[in-house]
Scaffold this motif. Structure first.
Motif, PDB file in Angstrom:
ATOM      1  N   ASP A  13       0.855  -1.188   0.000  1.00  0.00           N
ATOM      2  CA  ASP A  13       0.000   0.000   0.000  1.00  0.00           C
ATOM      3  C   ASP A  13       0.889   1.235   0.000  1.00  0.00           C
ATOM      4  N   THR A  14       1.018   1.842  -1.162  1.00  0.00           N
ATOM      5  CA  THR A  14       1.877   3.017  -1.275  1.00  0.00           C
ATOM      6  C   THR A  14       1.362   3.959  -2.343  1.00  0.00           C
ATOM      7  N   ASP A  15       1.589   5.215  -2.141  1.00  0.00           N
ATOM      8  CA  ASP A  15       1.298   6.234  -3.127  1.00  0.00           C
ATOM      9  C   ASP A  15       2.508   6.336  -4.061  1.00  0.00           C
ATOM     10  N   TYR A  16       2.323   6.866  -5.248  1.00  0.00           N
ATOM     11  CA  TYR A  16       3.426   6.949  -6.200  1.00  0.00           C
ATOM     12  C   TYR A  16       4.450   8.015  -5.793  1.00  0.00           C
ATOM     13  N   ASN A  17       5.702   7.677  -6.016  1.00  0.00           N
ATOM     14  CA  ASN A  17       6.801   8.615  -5.856  1.00  0.00           C
ATOM     15  C   ASN A  17       7.915   8.145  -6.782  1.00  0.00           C
ATOM     16  N   ASP A  18       8.618   9.057  -7.429  1.00  0.00           N
ATOM     17  CA  ASP A  18       9.707   8.680  -8.342  1.00  0.00           C
ATOM     18  C   ASP A  18      10.788   7.850  -7.655  1.00  0.00           C
ATOM     19  N   ILE A  19      10.912   7.999  -6.354  1.00  0.00           N
ATOM     20  CA  ILE A  19      11.926   7.254  -5.607  1.00  0.00           C
ATOM     21  C   ILE A  19      11.689   5.746  -5.698  1.00  0.00           C
ATOM     22  N   LEU A  20      10.424   5.321  -5.854  1.00  0.00           N
ATOM     23  CA  LEU A  20      10.136   3.892  -5.967  1.00  0.00           C
ATOM     24  C   LEU A  20      10.924   3.263  -7.118  1.00  0.00           C
ATOM     25  N   GLY A  21      10.838   3.858  -8.285  1.00  0.00           N
ATOM     26  CA  GLY A  21      11.557   3.334  -9.446  1.00  0.00           C
ATOM     27  C   GLY A  21      13.065   3.348  -9.260  1.00  0.00           C
ATOM     28  N   ILE A  22      13.567   4.417  -8.686  1.00  0.00           N
ATOM     29  CA  ILE A  22      15.009   4.541  -8.445  1.00  0.00           C
ATOM     30  C   ILE A  22      15.493   3.454  -7.483  1.00  0.00           C
ATOM     31  N   ALA A  23      14.708   3.196  -6.450  1.00  0.00           N
ATOM     32  CA  ALA A  23      15.098   2.215  -5.435  1.00  0.00           C
ATOM     33  C   ALA A  23      14.955   0.775  -5.908  1.00  0.00           C
ATOM     34  N   VAL A  24      13.946   0.500  -6.721  1.00  0.00           N
ATOM     35  CA  VAL A  24      13.641  -0.885  -7.103  1.00  0.00           C
ATOM     36  C   VAL A  24      14.372  -1.347  -8.363  1.00  0.00           C
ATOM     37  N   LYS A  25      14.556  -0.477  -9.327  1.00  0.00           N
ATOM     38  CA  LYS A  25      15.132  -0.874 -10.619  1.00  0.00           C
ATOM     39  C   LYS A  25      16.445  -1.655 -10.506  1.00  0.00           C
ATOM     40  N   PRO A  26      17.379  -1.279  -9.641  1.00  0.00           N
ATOM     41  CA  PRO A  26      18.633  -2.034  -9.542  1.00  0.00           C
ATOM     42  C   PRO A  26      18.455  -3.512  -9.146  1.00  0.00           C
ATOM     43  N   HIS A  27      17.327  -3.839  -8.524  1.00  0.00           N
ATOM     44  CA  HIS A  27      17.066  -5.223  -8.112  1.00  0.00           C
ATOM     45  C   HIS A  27      16.516  -6.081  -9.249  1.00  0.00           C
ATOM     46  N   ARG A  28      16.162  -5.450 -10.344  1.00  0.00           N
ATOM     47  CA  ARG A  28      15.691  -6.118 -11.558  1.00  0.00           C
ATOM     48  C   ARG A  28      14.615  -7.176 -11.285  1.00  0.00           C
ATOM     49  N   PRO A  29      13.477  -6.764 -10.724  1.00  0.00           N
ATOM     50  CA  PRO A  29      12.435  -7.753 -10.421  1.00  0.00           C
ATOM     51  C   PRO A  29      11.876  -8.393 -11.693  1.00  0.00           C
ATOM     52  N   ASP A  30      11.605  -9.682 -11.594  1.00  0.00           N
ATOM     53  CA  ASP A  30      10.966 -10.410 -12.696  1.00  0.00           C
ATOM     54  C   ASP A  30       9.456 -10.189 -12.674  1.00  0.00           C
ATOM     55  N   GLN A  50       3.318   3.287 -15.079  1.00  0.00           N
ATOM     56  CA  GLN A  50       4.514   4.134 -15.163  1.00  0.00           C
ATOM     57  C   GLN A  50       5.661   3.497 -14.370  1.00  0.00           C
ATOM     58  N   LEU A  51       5.367   3.001 -13.182  1.00  0.00           N
ATOM     59  CA  LEU A  51       6.382   2.346 -12.357  1.00  0.00           C
ATOM     60  C   LEU A  51       6.896   1.080 -13.047  1.00  0.00           C
ATOM     61  N   ALA A  52       5.992   0.303 -13.625  1.00  0.00           N
ATOM     62  CA  ALA A  52       6.404  -0.907 -14.347  1.00  0.00           C
ATOM     63  C   ALA A  52       7.324  -0.561 -15.511  1.00  0.00           C
ATOM     64  N   LYS A  53       7.007   0.484 -16.231  1.00  0.00           N
ATOM     65  CA  LYS A  53       7.851   0.920 -17.347  1.00  0.00           C
ATOM     66  C   LYS A  53       9.251   1.281 -16.839  1.00  0.00           C
ATOM     67  N   THR A  54       9.315   1.909 -15.682  1.00  0.00           N
ATOM     68  CA  THR A  54      10.600   2.328 -15.112  1.00  0.00           C
ATOM     69  C   THR A  54      11.442   1.142 -14.656  1.00  0.00           C
ATOM     70  N   ILE A  55      10.818   0.179 -13.968  1.00  0.00           N
ATOM     71  CA  ILE A  55      11.625  -0.905 -13.390  1.00  0.00           C
ATOM     72  C   ILE A  55      11.781  -2.117 -14.302  1.00  0.00           C
ATOM     73  N   GLY A  56      10.890  -2.289 -15.287  1.00  0.00           N
ATOM     74  CA  GLY A  56      11.058  -3.310 -16.305  1.00  0.00           C
ATOM     75  C   GLY A  56      10.840  -4.767 -15.923  1.00  0.00           C
ATOM     76  N   PRO A  57       9.794  -5.111 -15.153  1.00  0.00           N
ATOM     77  CA  PRO A  57       9.554  -6.513 -14.848  1.00  0.00           C
ATOM     78  C   PRO A  57       9.019  -7.269 -16.061  1.00  0.00           C
ATOM     79  N   ARG A  58       9.168  -8.579 -16.072  1.00  0.00           N
ATOM     80  CA  ARG A  58       8.593  -9.396 -17.146  1.00  0.00           C
ATOM     81  C   ARG A  58       7.083  -9.487 -16.992  1.00  0.00           C
ATOM     82  N   TRP A  59       6.605  -9.531 -15.742  1.00  0.00           N
ATOM     83  CA  TRP A  59       5.181  -9.671 -15.463  1.00  0.00           C
ATOM     84  C   TRP A  59       4.716  -8.592 -14.493  1.00  0.00           C
ATOM     85  N   VAL A  60       3.512  -8.069 -14.718  1.00  0.00           N
ATOM     86  CA  VAL A  60       2.876  -7.121 -13.803  1.00  0.00           C
ATOM     87  C   VAL A  60       1.538  -7.720 -13.380  1.00  0.00           C
TER      88      VAL A  60
END
Length: 123
Positions: A13-30, A50-60
């Protein structure tokens, strides 16, 4: 975690913030499990896409949506926003009450496999 298994990011449960993408992308979630219920200050379908586009998972995987009258967003709104972002092929809704598995072979991409019971419940 599961050795050599898929990496899963659950937005919670979270509201959007650009920091989410910055923090998660290096972990490369599938897999990204996205709480989509903006009525309660969580991600909207647009923000989740938008967050999915930033972090690039295979599945959402949409979750925590269409729960009750004041939170009645259908998961297809996330699909529409993933389409706008050019990543609609990542959309992976799970059936209510069903079970599925994300499998990551030693070499290759993560795949989603619905259990036999889940496939029957989709009919």
């Amino acid at each position: 975690g599961v050795k050599d298994g898929p990496t899963v990011y659950f937005t919670g449960d979270t509201d959007y913030n650009d920091i989410l993408g910055i923090a998660v992308k290096p972990h490369r979630p599938d897999v990204m499990v996205a709480v989509v219920n903006s009525a309660f200050r969580n991600l909207s379908p647009r923000e989740a896409a938008q967050l999915a586009k930033t972090i690039g998972p295979r599945w959402v995987v949409p979750c925590h949506h269409d729960l009750f009258r004041d939170n009645s967003l259908p998961d297809r709104l996330l699909r529409t926003n993933l389409l706008i972002q050019g990543i609609v092929d990542t959309f992976c809704p799970l059936p209510h009450g069903g079970v599925g598995f994300f499998h990551k072979p030693a070499r290759g991409a993560v795949t989603y496999v619905a259990s036999a019971a889940s496939r029957r419940s989709r009919r």
